[in-house]
Motif scaffolding. Sequence first.
Motif, PDB file in Angstrom:
ATOM      1  N   HIS A  15     -18.553  47.178  11.006  1.00  0.00           N
ATOM      2  CA  HIS A  15     -19.617  46.578  10.284  1.00  0.00           C
ATOM      3  C   HIS A  15     -20.748  47.561  10.294  1.00  0.00           C
ATOM      4  CE1 HIS A  15     -23.110  44.081   9.783  1.00  0.00           C
ATOM      5  NE2 HIS A  15     -22.327  43.114   9.198  1.00  0.00           N
ATOM      6  N   GLU A  16     -21.182  48.115  11.259  1.00  0.00           N
ATOM      7  CA  GLU A  16     -22.378  49.243  11.570  1.00  0.00           C
ATOM      8  C   GLU A  16     -21.965  50.488  10.498  1.00  0.00           C
ATOM      9  OE1 GLU A  16     -25.354  48.442  12.361  1.00  0.00           O
ATOM     10  OE2 GLU A  16     -24.717  46.748  12.763  1.00  0.00           O
ATOM     11  N   LYS A  19     -22.050  49.415   6.719  1.00  0.00           N
ATOM     12  CA  LYS A  19     -23.702  49.658   6.485  1.00  0.00           C
ATOM     13  C   LYS A  19     -24.331  50.708   6.199  1.00  0.00           C
ATOM     14  CE  LYS A  19     -25.922  46.058   6.460  1.00  0.00           C
ATOM     15  NZ  LYS A  19     -26.309  45.079   5.583  1.00  0.00           N
ATOM     16  N   GLN A  20     -23.911  51.941   7.151  1.00  0.00           N
ATOM     17  CA  GLN A  20     -24.445  52.968   6.930  1.00  0.00           C
ATOM     18  C   GLN A  20     -23.940  54.012   5.711  1.00  0.00           C
ATOM     19  OE1 GLN A  20     -23.048  55.278  10.281  1.00  0.00           O
ATOM     20  NE2 GLN A  20     -24.305  54.680  11.676  1.00  0.00           N
ATOM     21  N   HIS A  22     -23.647  52.416   2.918  1.00  0.00           N
ATOM     22  CA  HIS A  22     -24.262  51.375   1.774  1.00  0.00           C
ATOM     23  C   HIS A  22     -23.215  50.261   1.371  1.00  0.00           C
ATOM     24  CE1 HIS A  22     -27.271  54.421   1.961  1.00  0.00           C
ATOM     25  NE2 HIS A  22     -26.389  55.306   1.724  1.00  0.00           N
ATOM     26  N   ASP A  24     -22.094  46.390   1.762  1.00  0.00           N
ATOM     27  CA  ASP A  24     -22.487  44.909   2.086  1.00  0.00           C
ATOM     28  C   ASP A  24     -21.040  44.320   2.760  1.00  0.00           C
ATOM     29  OD1 ASP A  24     -23.921  42.856   2.810  1.00  0.00           O
ATOM     30  OD2 ASP A  24     -24.031  41.927   1.005  1.00  0.00           O
TER      31      ASP A  24
END
Length: 268
Positions: A15-16, A19-20, A22, A24
């Motif tokens: 998940h992280e 996010k890094q 870009h 969603d």
Amino acid sequence: MMQEGATCIENRHFHEHLKQQHVDPLLLTSTSGNATATCLCLLTPDGERTMRTHLGASSELESVGQLPEGWTHNCRLLHCEGYCLYKLKLTQGAMRAAKQSGAEVSLDTASFEVVRNCWQSLLSLLQEGLVDLLLCNEDEALAVAEMAGISCKGSDLDRMLAAQQFLLQHCKVCVVSRGSKSCLVCTCNGEHFSCDPPEVTVVDTVGAGDCFAAGFLHAYIGGAGLQACAVCGCILGSEAVSTAGAELSLGQWEKMRHSVAKKLTEFA
């Protein structure tokens, strides 16, 4: 991006990491106790690989009704990995929902084994007109030729081109990536494009197909022509094969974003 995983450190890391980049994430969480899916990649000294997968918690995803409400809102393109073909009801439902919302659908066939094992599922989706863009590599294209019963006495390239024409009876665009050789892009209207990838030292081919698809589809949904899409796919694919492991650094992603943006400006 949608995927089902377990409540574990690997899922949080995934998940992280998204996010890094870009992205969603729309990650569904399983409480069954099954582990998040894993993939074992086996490499040979020349950088070639084979992969053994365990679907884990993702195998619990059975129908489109399990997806988050409103997931098709503002969706312009639904991209499905070939492993979705093992879940025909889910994949068919998701593709139908995307098409009904006005989105296009792309499918990456993922593996020659997937093509062979899921041939009837693949064929049913194509015949229903649910796939707009189909992406495959040369081994997968040859598997299509085999499963479709295409009789061709020529070279592997001849069989690949015949497989492309078969697929284009049911989709708008068919793309065959061929490693260090030029990728082949054809449309149902008879247009043909090709692109030679940058020359790089092959270290590890894990993730190359996914990166090619990412570059191609990024350009496609941005309105670029198919020649530009092929170039962008080759930029990302070449970066992937020159790196050990499936995970590229943030610096590499920034470099690729700059290269792709520059190419898209040149083609505009």
